[in-house]
Write an enzyme that holds these catalytic residues in place. Structure first.
Site, short mmCIF file in Angstrom:
data_model
loop_
_atom_site.label_atom_id
_atom_site.label_comp_id
_atom_site.label_asym_id
_atom_site.label_seq_id
_atom_site.Cartn_x
_atom_site.Cartn_y
_atom_site.Cartn_z
N HIS A 87 0.82 -1.21 0.00
CA HIS A 87 0.00 0.00 0.00
C HIS A 87 0.86 1.26 0.00
O HIS A 87 0.54 2.22 -0.70
CB HIS A 87 -0.95 0.00 1.20
CG HIS A 87 -2.10 -0.94 1.05
ND1 HIS A 87 -3.01 -1.17 2.06
CD2 HIS A 87 -2.50 -1.71 0.01
CE1 HIS A 87 -3.92 -2.04 1.63
NE2 HIS A 87 -3.62 -2.39 0.40
N TYR A 97 -9.90 3.76 1.59
CA TYR A 97 -10.54 2.62 2.25
C TYR A 97 -12.07 2.62 2.12
O TYR A 97 -12.66 1.58 1.84
CB TYR A 97 -10.08 2.51 3.70
CG TYR A 97 -8.70 1.92 3.79
CD1 TYR A 97 -8.52 0.55 3.86
CD2 TYR A 97 -7.57 2.74 3.77
CE1 TYR A 97 -7.25 0.00 3.91
CE2 TYR A 97 -6.29 2.19 3.82
CZ TYR A 97 -6.14 0.82 3.88
OH TYR A 97 -4.88 0.28 3.92
N GLU A 140 0.32 2.08 8.04
CA GLU A 140 0.77 2.83 6.86
C GLU A 140 1.25 4.22 7.25
O GLU A 140 2.25 4.71 6.71
CB GLU A 140 -0.35 2.88 5.81
CG GLU A 140 -0.55 1.53 5.13
CD GLU A 140 -1.91 1.32 4.50
OE1 GLU A 140 -2.66 2.31 4.30
OE2 GLU A 140 -2.25 0.15 4.20
#
Length: 148
Positions: A87, A97, A140
């Protein structure tokens, strides 16, 4: 990873494992068809991996793994680390998302039908998806910060 999913959600998601094993690639293929109506999102994906069917297969395997291990998320550490790395490499951001959820949940219903993918099942999957999304977004963010 703390487990703040309800026992009901865990039980429902786990119960969908066999249907996902049988129809997972059909679900992810339908999901990508919906998702790629957004050209900006489509451009983030390796289209060769889409055309070969590799990416829908990979995502189906990840969803099945999540469903079958939702009661012991520590088993998914390696898979989460790989997803986070991929990602970050492709520039996934938190606002992507909800777009995936908006493509995935209807795809589950389209493929499994309303008798299997009841409102209760979709609500459980929405909760489970958001729970995993929050984990990924957090990891992330750390990876982006380290890269900066």
């Amino acid at each position: 990873m703390s487990n703040s999913l309800s026992q009901t959600t865990i039980a429902i998601v786990k119960s969908t494992g066999p249907a996902l094993r049988k129809h997972g690639v059909a679900i992810t293929t339908a999901m990508y068809a919906r998702l790629f109506q957004d050209e900006a999102v489509k451009a983030m994906f390796d289209q060769a991996a889409q055309d070969s069917g590799e990416q829908p297969k990979r995502l189906a395997a990840a969803i099945i793994g999540y469903a079958e291990n939702i009661d012991r998320l520590e088993a998914l550490g390696g898979a989460v680390a790989r997803m986070v790395a991929r990602h970050v490499q492709t520039g996934v951001q938190p606002d992507h998302y909800p777009k995936v959820a908006a493509a995935l949940l209807p795809a589950i219903r389209d493929v499994l039908g309303e008798e299997v993918a009841t409102d209760e099942v979709l609500a459980a999957w929405a909760e489970a998806y958001q729970f995993l999304a929050d984990i990924l977004i957090g990891e992330e963010a750390k990876a982006y910060a380290e890269a900066a």
